[in-house]
Scaffold this motif. Structure first.
Motif, PDB file in Angstrom:
ATOM      1  N   GLU A 187      36.723  61.253  45.011  1.00  0.00           N
ATOM      2  CA  GLU A 187      37.116  60.915  46.205  1.00  0.00           C
ATOM      3  C   GLU A 187      37.595  60.127  46.808  1.00  0.00           C
ATOM      4  O   GLU A 187      38.307  59.648  47.501  1.00  0.00           O
ATOM      5  N   SER A 188      36.851  58.966  45.903  1.00  0.00           N
ATOM      6  CA  SER A 188      37.026  57.325  45.861  1.00  0.00           C
ATOM      7  C   SER A 188      38.028  56.751  44.488  1.00  0.00           C
ATOM      8  O   SER A 188      37.989  55.480  44.463  1.00  0.00           O
ATOM      9  N   LYS A 189      38.200  57.296  43.488  1.00  0.00           N
ATOM     10  CA  LYS A 189      38.939  57.053  42.353  1.00  0.00           C
ATOM     11  C   LYS A 189      40.155  56.226  43.074  1.00  0.00           C
ATOM     12  O   LYS A 189      40.164  55.151  41.921  1.00  0.00           O
ATOM     13  N   ASP A 190      40.876  56.282  43.695  1.00  0.00           N
ATOM     14  CA  ASP A 190      41.620  55.640  44.126  1.00  0.00           C
ATOM     15  C   ASP A 190      42.368  54.839  44.943  1.00  0.00           C
ATOM     16  O   ASP A 190      42.694  53.397  45.462  1.00  0.00           O
ATOM     17  N   GLN A 191      40.319  53.704  45.367  1.00  0.00           N
ATOM     18  CA  GLN A 191      40.382  52.954  46.505  1.00  0.00           C
ATOM     19  C   GLN A 191      40.898  51.769  45.817  1.00  0.00           C
ATOM     20  O   GLN A 191      40.330  51.561  44.503  1.00  0.00           O
ATOM     21  N   PRO A 192      40.902  50.569  46.363  1.00  0.00           N
ATOM     22  CA  PRO A 192      40.808  49.327  46.110  1.00  0.00           C
ATOM     23  C   PRO A 192      39.485  48.860  44.755  1.00  0.00           C
ATOM     24  O   PRO A 192      38.959  49.343  45.820  1.00  0.00           O
ATOM     25  N   ILE A 193      39.630  48.167  43.786  1.00  0.00           N
ATOM     26  CA  ILE A 193      38.539  48.047  43.457  1.00  0.00           C
ATOM     27  C   ILE A 193      38.098  46.562  42.997  1.00  0.00           C
ATOM     28  O   ILE A 193      39.464  46.155  42.630  1.00  0.00           O
ATOM     29  N   VAL A 194      37.712  45.375  43.247  1.00  0.00           N
ATOM     30  CA  VAL A 194      37.528  44.281  43.614  1.00  0.00           C
ATOM     31  C   VAL A 194      36.453  43.723  42.426  1.00  0.00           C
ATOM     32  O   VAL A 194      35.502  44.316  42.316  1.00  0.00           O
ATOM     33  N   SER A 195      37.258  42.934  41.072  1.00  0.00           N
ATOM     34  CA  SER A 195      36.105  42.249  40.494  1.00  0.00           C
ATOM     35  C   SER A 195      36.659  40.967  39.848  1.00  0.00           C
ATOM     36  O   SER A 195      37.724  40.383  40.708  1.00  0.00           O
ATOM     37  N   ARG A 196      36.152  39.954  40.324  1.00  0.00           N
ATOM     38  CA  ARG A 196      35.390  38.491  39.735  1.00  0.00           C
ATOM     39  C   ARG A 196      35.215  38.099  38.301  1.00  0.00           C
ATOM     40  O   ARG A 196      34.894  38.940  36.979  1.00  0.00           O
ATOM     41  N   ARG A 197      36.565  37.600  37.941  1.00  0.00           N
ATOM     42  CA  ARG A 197      36.319  36.934  36.672  1.00  0.00           C
ATOM     43  C   ARG A 197      36.145  35.582  36.477  1.00  0.00           C
ATOM     44  O   ARG A 197      36.504  34.174  37.856  1.00  0.00           O
ATOM     45  N   ASN A 198      36.166  35.033  35.271  1.00  0.00           N
ATOM     46  CA  ASN A 198      35.747  33.021  35.992  1.00  0.00           C
ATOM     47  C   ASN A 198      36.411  32.617  34.322  1.00  0.00           C
ATOM     48  O   ASN A 198      36.402  33.112  32.657  1.00  0.00           O
ATOM     49  N   THR A 199      36.980  31.663  34.313  1.00  0.00           N
ATOM     50  CA  THR A 199      37.704  30.761  32.907  1.00  0.00           C
ATOM     51  C   THR A 199      37.766  29.456  33.130  1.00  0.00           C
ATOM     52  O   THR A 199      37.356  28.906  34.050  1.00  0.00           O
ATOM     53  N   ARG A 200      38.118  28.796  32.258  1.00  0.00           N
ATOM     54  CA  ARG A 200      37.890  27.139  32.035  1.00  0.00           C
ATOM     55  C   ARG A 200      38.264  26.941  33.306  1.00  0.00           C
ATOM     56  O   ARG A 200      38.159  26.010  33.814  1.00  0.00           O
ATOM     57  N   ILE A 201      39.770  26.766  34.055  1.00  0.00           N
ATOM     58  CA  ILE A 201      40.618  25.678  35.508  1.00  0.00           C
ATOM     59  C   ILE A 201      40.509  26.841  36.210  1.00  0.00           C
ATOM     60  O   ILE A 201      40.746  26.367  36.910  1.00  0.00           O
ATOM     61  N   ASN A 202      39.810  28.198  35.692  1.00  0.00           N
ATOM     62  CA  ASN A 202      39.867  29.368  37.574  1.00  0.00           C
ATOM     63  C   ASN A 202      39.070  30.432  38.129  1.00  0.00           C
ATOM     64  O   ASN A 202      38.463  30.205  37.171  1.00  0.00           O
ATOM     65  N   LEU A 203      39.198  30.347  39.184  1.00  0.00           N
ATOM     66  CA  LEU A 203      38.405  31.608  39.511  1.00  0.00           C
ATOM     67  C   LEU A 203      39.376  32.126  39.901  1.00  0.00           C
ATOM     68  O   LEU A 203      40.596  32.617  40.214  1.00  0.00           O
ATOM     69  N   GLU A 204      39.136  33.820  39.316  1.00  0.00           N
ATOM     70  CA  GLU A 204      39.372  35.470  39.865  1.00  0.00           C
ATOM     71  C   GLU A 204      39.358  36.066  39.973  1.00  0.00           C
ATOM     72  O   GLU A 204      38.162  36.611  39.987  1.00  0.00           O
ATOM     73  N   TRP A 205      40.279  36.822  40.581  1.00  0.00           N
ATOM     74  CA  TRP A 205      39.655  38.514  41.473  1.00  0.00           C
ATOM     75  C   TRP A 205      41.136  39.071  41.060  1.00  0.00           C
ATOM     76  O   TRP A 205      41.641  38.876  40.760  1.00  0.00           O
ATOM     77  N   ARG A 206      40.042  40.766  41.242  1.00  0.00           N
ATOM     78  CA  ARG A 206      41.827  41.375  40.531  1.00  0.00           C
ATOM     79  C   ARG A 206      41.205  42.482  41.548  1.00  0.00           C
ATOM     80  O   ARG A 206      40.325  43.062  41.504  1.00  0.00           O
ATOM     81  N   ILE A 207      41.671  42.917  42.034  1.00  0.00           N
ATOM     82  CA  ILE A 207      42.131  44.316  43.052  1.00  0.00           C
ATOM     83  C   ILE A 207      43.330  45.176  42.506  1.00  0.00           C
ATOM     84  O   ILE A 207      44.308  44.947  42.431  1.00  0.00           O
ATOM     85  N   ARG A 208      42.314  46.349  42.330  1.00  0.00           N
ATOM     86  CA  ARG A 208      43.076  47.099  41.220  1.00  0.00           C
ATOM     87  C   ARG A 208      43.480  48.201  42.339  1.00  0.00           C
ATOM     88  O   ARG A 208      42.944  48.563  43.886  1.00  0.00           O
ATOM     89  N   ASN A 209      44.729  49.351  41.793  1.00  0.00           N
ATOM     90  CA  ASN A 209      44.230  50.206  43.043  1.00  0.00           C
ATOM     91  C   ASN A 209      45.515  49.730  44.147  1.00  0.00           C
ATOM     92  O   ASN A 209      45.048  50.494  45.098  1.00  0.00           O
ATOM     93  N   LEU A 210      45.853  48.646  44.216  1.00  0.00           N
ATOM     94  CA  LEU A 210      46.802  48.351  45.224  1.00  0.00           C
ATOM     95  C   LEU A 210      48.295  48.663  45.028  1.00  0.00           C
ATOM     96  O   LEU A 210      48.718  47.603  44.009  1.00  0.00           O
ATOM     97  N   PRO A 211      48.751  48.845  44.928  1.00  0.00           N
ATOM     98  CA  PRO A 211      50.827  49.507  44.712  1.00  0.00           C
ATOM     99  C   PRO A 211      51.774  48.840  45.284  1.00  0.00           C
ATOM    100  O   PRO A 211      52.829  49.696  44.564  1.00  0.00           O
ATOM    101  N   TYR A 212      51.414  48.077  46.202  1.00  0.00           N
ATOM    102  CA  TYR A 212      52.534  47.757  47.151  1.00  0.00           C
ATOM    103  C   TYR A 212      53.744  46.856  46.584  1.00  0.00           C
ATOM    104  O   TYR A 212      52.329  45.990  45.386  1.00  0.00           O
ATOM    105  N   PRO A 213      54.603  46.498  46.723  1.00  0.00           N
ATOM    106  CA  PRO A 213      55.618  45.475  46.112  1.00  0.00           C
ATOM    107  C   PRO A 213      55.093  44.169  46.352  1.00  0.00           C
ATOM    108  O   PRO A 213      54.089  43.997  47.154  1.00  0.00           O
ATOM    109  N   ILE A 214      54.426  43.037  45.509  1.00  0.00           N
ATOM    110  CA  ILE A 214      54.764  41.994  45.574  1.00  0.00           C
ATOM    111  C   ILE A 214      54.597  41.151  47.550  1.00  0.00           C
ATOM    112  O   ILE A 214      53.514  40.127  47.424  1.00  0.00           O
ATOM    113  N   GLY A 215      55.524  41.624  47.770  1.00  0.00           N
ATOM    114  CA  GLY A 215      55.828  40.303  49.286  1.00  0.00           C
ATOM    115  C   GLY A 215      55.509  41.324  50.383  1.00  0.00           C
ATOM    116  O   GLY A 215      54.729  40.871  51.651  1.00  0.00           O
TER     117      GLY A 215
END
Length: 234
Positions: free
Chosen positions: A117-145
């Motif tokens: 039921e929830s497989k198409d809901q947006p999912i947030v995950s966190r990442r960490n790199t040497r110079i950045n903090l990063e978030w990835r939000i999947r299942n967001l189909p809308y254009p960048i604007g």
């Protein structure tokens, strides 16, 4: 003589100013060492386990909270941070991930009705790199604007919203809160690809200094031969 006196005074002022700049620079480099977070980490019981290219650090704090971090041995980059959350009935509790992918024991059976039921809901995950903090939000189909990604200094978070009012999310930044640093719009960038919104926040210098300093501190924690029970959950 007056001219010579002025010259000496100017040189003296320059020397004093240069010393003040150096003093302030050193103070800024060590600012993180005065935070409650840094002293909490120092005071924790720590154990280390190395598995191939991953170094795992288990922390047990004075208030009995537990935390596990995983680092890439080669790059020293933090890959995962998880906190042990006590069960509602005082049971063993589960691990709550702050950075990185969910722990193996947190993966839910994809055949369950709830996941379907929830497989198409947006999912947030966190990442960490040497110079950045990063978030990835999947299942967001809308254009960048469609997306607005704004810093909120009052709540010390990043607010993500869409112009079509289909999505709204507050992204917490505990790294900045722990060091009492502001959230600055200039440090935010975002892109969109394959239905995934990728948000990066450039690490401020104080956080970079903290990362470097703490990596050196962790070198003092010698790896153990046997796998602790706390790390077996990883």
């Amino acid at each position: 003589m007056k001219r010579k006196s002025c010259l000496i005074e100017t040189i003296d002022n320059f020397v004093v100013t240069e010393k003040n700049v150096r003093k302030n620079s050193v103070a800024n480099l060590k600012m993180h060492r005065n935070t409650i977070w840094y002293h909490t980490l120092l005071g924790a019981e720590k154990s280390c386990l190395k598995e191939e290219k991953i170094k795992k650090i288990h922390y047990k704090f004075e208030d009995n909270r537990e935390m596990v971090e995983e680092y890439n041995v080669d790059t020293q980059v933090l890959l995962r941070r998880a906190w042990k959350v006590k069960g509602k009935l005082g049971g063993e509790g589960k691990w709550e991930v702050e950075i990185g992918d969910p722990l193996p024991d947190m993966m839910v059976n994809t055949d369950s009705a709830e996941i379907i039921e929830s497989k198409d809901q947006p999912i947030v995950s966190r990442r960490n790199t040497r110079i950045n903090l990063e978030w990835r939000i999947r299942n967001l189909p809308y254009p960048i604007g469609t997306y607005s990604v704004e810093a909120n200094s009052d709540e010390k978070c990043i607010i993500v919203r869409t112009t079509n009012k289909k999505y709204y999310k507050k992204l917490q930044i505990p790294e900045l809160v722990r060091l009492n640093l502001p959230v600055e719009q200039a440090n935010i960038q975002f892109t969109h690809s394959f239905h995934t919104l990728i948000i990066t926040y450039k690490k401020p210098q104080q956080l970079l200094d903290m990362d470097k300093d703490w990596n050196e501190e962790l070198k003092k924690v010698k790896p153990v031969k046997d796998i602790p029970n706390e790390c077996k959950t990883q």
